[in-house]
Design a protein around this motif. Sequence first.
Motif, PDB file in Angstrom:
ATOM      1  N   THR A 219      10.900  -3.173  50.932  1.00 50.65           N
ATOM      2  CA  THR A 219      11.582  -3.076  52.222  1.00 50.65           C
ATOM      3  C   THR A 219      10.714  -3.691  53.309  1.00 50.65           C
ATOM      4  O   THR A 219       9.512  -3.453  53.364  1.00 50.65           O
ATOM      5  CB  THR A 219      11.883  -1.605  52.560  1.00 50.65           C
ATOM      6  OG1 THR A 219      12.785  -1.091  51.585  1.00 50.65           O
ATOM      7  CG2 THR A 219      12.498  -1.475  53.949  1.00 50.65           C
TER       8      THR A 219
ATOM      9  N   GLU B 210      15.354  -5.502  56.008  1.00 51.41           N
ATOM     10  CA  GLU B 210      15.944  -5.896  54.726  1.00 51.41           C
ATOM     11  C   GLU B 210      15.163  -5.254  53.591  1.00 51.41           C
ATOM     12  O   GLU B 210      13.990  -4.898  53.751  1.00 51.41           O
ATOM     13  CB  GLU B 210      15.911  -7.425  54.566  1.00 51.41           C
ATOM     14  CG  GLU B 210      14.518  -8.014  54.694  1.00 51.41           C
ATOM     15  CD  GLU B 210      14.374  -9.391  54.075  1.00 51.41           C
ATOM     16  OE1 GLU B 210      15.083  -9.676  53.101  1.00 51.41           O
ATOM     17  OE2 GLU B 210      13.525 -10.163  54.553  1.00 51.41           O
TER      18      GLU B 210
ATOM     19  N   ARG C 148      14.449  -6.211  49.529  1.00 53.38           N
ATOM     20  CA  ARG C 148      14.658  -7.152  48.430  1.00 53.38           C
ATOM     21  C   ARG C 148      14.399  -6.401  47.129  1.00 53.38           C
ATOM     22  O   ARG C 148      13.395  -5.718  47.003  1.00 53.38           O
ATOM     23  CB  ARG C 148      13.693  -8.338  48.556  1.00 53.38           C
ATOM     24  CG  ARG C 148      13.800  -9.029  49.905  1.00 53.38           C
ATOM     25  CD  ARG C 148      12.807 -10.164  50.057  1.00 53.38           C
ATOM     26  NE  ARG C 148      12.793 -10.668  51.423  1.00 53.38           N
ATOM     27  CZ  ARG C 148      11.911 -11.555  51.888  1.00 53.38           C
ATOM     28  NH1 ARG C 148      10.974 -12.040  51.092  1.00 53.38           N
ATOM     29  NH2 ARG C 148      11.959 -11.964  53.147  1.00 53.38           N
TER      30      ARG C 148
ATOM     31  N   PRO D  17      18.809  -9.867  47.897  1.00 54.80           N
ATOM     32  CA  PRO D  17      18.456  -9.417  49.247  1.00 54.80           C
ATOM     33  C   PRO D  17      19.519  -8.491  49.856  1.00 54.80           C
ATOM     34  O   PRO D  17      20.712  -8.766  49.761  1.00 54.80           O
ATOM     35  CB  PRO D  17      18.396 -10.747  50.035  1.00 54.80           C
ATOM     36  CG  PRO D  17      19.352 -11.659  49.317  1.00 54.80           C
ATOM     37  CD  PRO D  17      19.542 -11.141  47.917  1.00 54.80           C
ATOM     38  N   TYR D  18      19.080  -7.410  50.483  1.00 54.56           N
ATOM     39  CA  TYR D  18      19.977  -6.462  51.155  1.00 54.56           C
ATOM     40  C   TYR D  18      19.563  -6.320  52.613  1.00 54.56           C
ATOM     41  O   TYR D  18      18.376  -6.193  52.914  1.00 54.56           O
ATOM     42  CB  TYR D  18      19.919  -5.085  50.469  1.00 54.56           C
ATOM     43  CG  TYR D  18      20.559  -5.091  49.094  1.00 54.56           C
ATOM     44  CD1 TYR D  18      21.882  -4.725  48.931  1.00 54.56           C
ATOM     45  CD2 TYR D  18      19.826  -5.494  47.969  1.00 54.56           C
ATOM     46  CE1 TYR D  18      22.482  -4.750  47.672  1.00 54.56           C
ATOM     47  CE2 TYR D  18      20.417  -5.531  46.714  1.00 54.56           C
ATOM     48  CZ  TYR D  18      21.747  -5.158  46.568  1.00 54.56           C
ATOM     49  OH  TYR D  18      22.334  -5.185  45.334  1.00 54.56           O
ATOM     50  N   ARG D  19      20.558  -6.323  53.492  1.00 61.45           N
ATOM     51  CA  ARG D  19      20.287  -6.217  54.927  1.00 61.45           C
ATOM     52  C   ARG D  19      20.715  -4.842  55.434  1.00 61.45           C
ATOM     53  O   ARG D  19      21.850  -4.409  55.205  1.00 61.45           O
ATOM     54  CB  ARG D  19      21.062  -7.316  55.655  1.00 61.45           C
ATOM     55  CG  ARG D  19      20.868  -7.299  57.154  1.00 61.45           C
ATOM     56  CD  ARG D  19      21.549  -8.523  57.755  1.00 61.45           C
ATOM     57  NE  ARG D  19      21.413  -8.544  59.196  1.00 61.45           N
ATOM     58  CZ  ARG D  19      21.672  -9.622  59.948  1.00 61.45           C
ATOM     59  NH1 ARG D  19      22.089 -10.730  59.374  1.00 61.45           N
ATOM     60  NH2 ARG D  19      21.520  -9.578  61.243  1.00 61.45           N
TER      61      ARG D  19
ATOM     62  N   ALA E 121      22.067  -0.530  53.221  1.00 64.16           N
ATOM     63  CA  ALA E 121      21.858  -1.972  53.357  1.00 64.16           C
ATOM     64  C   ALA E 121      22.854  -2.661  52.443  1.00 64.16           C
ATOM     65  O   ALA E 121      23.083  -2.220  51.316  1.00 64.16           O
ATOM     66  CB  ALA E 121      20.432  -2.351  52.968  1.00 64.16           C
TER      67      ALA E 121
ATOM     68  N   ILE F 260      16.230 -13.778  56.604  1.00 57.87           N
ATOM     69  CA  ILE F 260      16.396 -13.058  55.333  1.00 57.87           C
ATOM     70  C   ILE F 260      16.760 -14.118  54.299  1.00 57.87           C
ATOM     71  O   ILE F 260      17.710 -14.879  54.500  1.00 57.87           O
ATOM     72  CB  ILE F 260      17.508 -12.001  55.435  1.00 57.87           C
ATOM     73  CG1 ILE F 260      17.147 -10.956  56.495  1.00 57.87           C
ATOM     74  CG2 ILE F 260      17.751 -11.344  54.080  1.00 57.87           C
ATOM     75  CD1 ILE F 260      18.272  -9.965  56.791  1.00 57.87           C
TER      76      ILE F 260
END
Lengths: 403, 335
Positions: free
Chosen positions: B107, B120, B122, B135-137, B145, B168
């Motif tokens: 994170t 984000e 990952r 990848p997560y936002r 996310a 990102i």
Amino acid sequence: MRKLGGAALIAAIAIANPALAETHTIVPGKGAQERLQEALILAEPGDEIVLEAGRFELTDGLSLDVDSVTVRGAGMDETVLDFTNQQGAGEGLLVTSDFVTLRGFALENPKGDGIKSKGADAIVYHQIRVTWTGGPLSTNGAYGIYPVESTGVLVDSSMVEGASDAGIYVGQSRDITVQRSIVQYNVAGIEIENSRNAVVQENIATHNTGGVLVFDLPDLPVMGGGDVRVVRNLVTTNDVDNFAPPGNIVGGVLRGTGILVMANENVLISQNLLEDNETAQVMVVAYTQEFTDERYNPYPRNVVVQDNVYEGGGDKPQLPGAEQLLAALGGALPPVLWDGLQQGETPALLASEGTPAWSINLPQLGADPSQGSPTPYVAPVPEEAILEGPMGAPEELFKRIKG
Amino acid sequence: MRGRNLLALGSLALLGAVAVKATAPSSVQEEVILEDRLPRAISEFGFFADPASQLPARDVVPYRLNTPLYSDGADKLRFIYVPQGAQLEADGEGLLQFPIGTALIKTFAFGEGDARRLIETRVMLLRADGWIALPYRWNDDQSDARLVVAGGRLPITTPSGEEISYRIPNKNQCKECHGLNGEVIPLGPKARNLSHEWLEGMVSKARLDRMPGVHDTMPLWEERARADLDDTARAYLDVNCAHCHRPGATASNSGLDLRWEQEDPGAIGIMKRPVAAGRGACGLLYSIVPGDPERSILLYRLDSIEPGVAMPELGKGTIDQDGVTIVRRWIKEMN
């Protein structure tokens, strides 16, 4: 061995082209960066991504890592990927998968390279344009079309303008054809480097510093460039001052160079029209710098220059003592220049009978041209034809551009 | 297991933390790691007992690296999940060997204390057919996310006060750094870049089969003032550059190999000419000129923020001044 390769290629394509291929259409406008990149990521092998006509404003490099995908625009003047405001990544588009076809679109003002395809076998670039719109500037990206470490490369009917290194650069690759493309206002128009089995044919290289370069360099993972056929190109008026950022090997290319071979073995330069390249229409030289790489052969070997048409040129050479040279050699230098260095008894330069040539007669590798003792030179006539028969990119790649 | 989770949730409620979504699983969902799909939200994995505070779920183990990758000064919270009944295997100094079902979670956050914002996360998942990187936002209320395969940009203020457009990465860009010989691999959890204590802890919990044989542990970045300069610089270059600049990786065609174990001076750039640097070379002739950092392309590109010149090419919106200082000193003192 090459036949086997071809069969394997066709088998792989059959597997990689499922019947359920889909078309994903992307329109320019808001969110183009994410929409296009998402399509490139989520594509399945066999899919086609269609870029509609218009200008795609992009802030980041794009990338494709799915095999057997076609990216098709509405034409190199109609669909433009505009990277003028690019903020990150080393190129406009990066391709790392095999059997990819790129066709009918343009990139403008990428911050680094234009399209780089690395380890991307059997790739086709067809009607692709990469332009740095500000003209030849050292702040432009290095390469326009940049396949590297790949087997099977076809660049066809494409155009690159303004690259601060080479417009179309194929490096550390094999089975390559670059054809029917236009390269202008680049430092080097087309460059084939550390590559095997390459054909450069029917291109127009004009208003670059040097038109077509065939290089072999030390200290690269893939070594031993050779078997390069440069035929039926129009290489004319390469008259742009070298604008490469200093430190780059092409920074040493002299303005007014037509076709330049440095190191390398088995190169055929034939049936080209070479016109008004004011330093040399054809130049065959050894590697000029120090090196320690024991795998490296710095000499050109078996470069055959024959049946070209020469018009003008050699009249304003960017060489030390140019005035004396011109006076001594009759007002213009003969079209073919050799530095005079060869490996033992292996001829560097062979030429068809009557080819006007001269040699700088350098005393040794790395010597400055001012140390030479220039004289007219009669190159030995090649005893046998070289690089006949099928060469270059596999047949399957040519079939794809018809689709 | 259940009791402990309840306890964790209870204590969070007391702290007044944002409630965990009722639908979020309270322990790691192994099938979500393994299934052949792209989970749309990080909550599906159940990695966090409390997302906002980054409190990990049971069996999700935090770790750190001795020398980390610079990411614009982001606070990076790293976790590993090793599936039930499986364990990591030591493999010398290099990457630990991971069982299928492993998840690595990282994170990225900016800001201190209450002002901390998760940007984000990952994740890398080891599935039957290999690693996948996603990848997560994080959303505005920091509760979850969502997957952003195409990546994104957002304005960030870095710890040094710079206003940047933070990138990102997209799913492909994950592979640009994590790709090796056509496969996706983790980069961080190499035995030589993990602390002895953490490794011992994992062995004692039977999550790691044995202590890896490590002769040269990378120095702790925050102790670089006291550490051996050559070790510090080489660890920095390995972690920040060698994922691309090594054989088989994204920048292999440059011929530059900045791995920690590389001993050939030419391969790490000493008096090596550039290959495809373009204007990135900035008129300089060699990657590294011993004793002369200002004539070394490597330092020049590290000290740049201009796209097309700046290195690394990805994940960099600001110059790592501490890294530049170390590399400059290292080149300066090189004979």
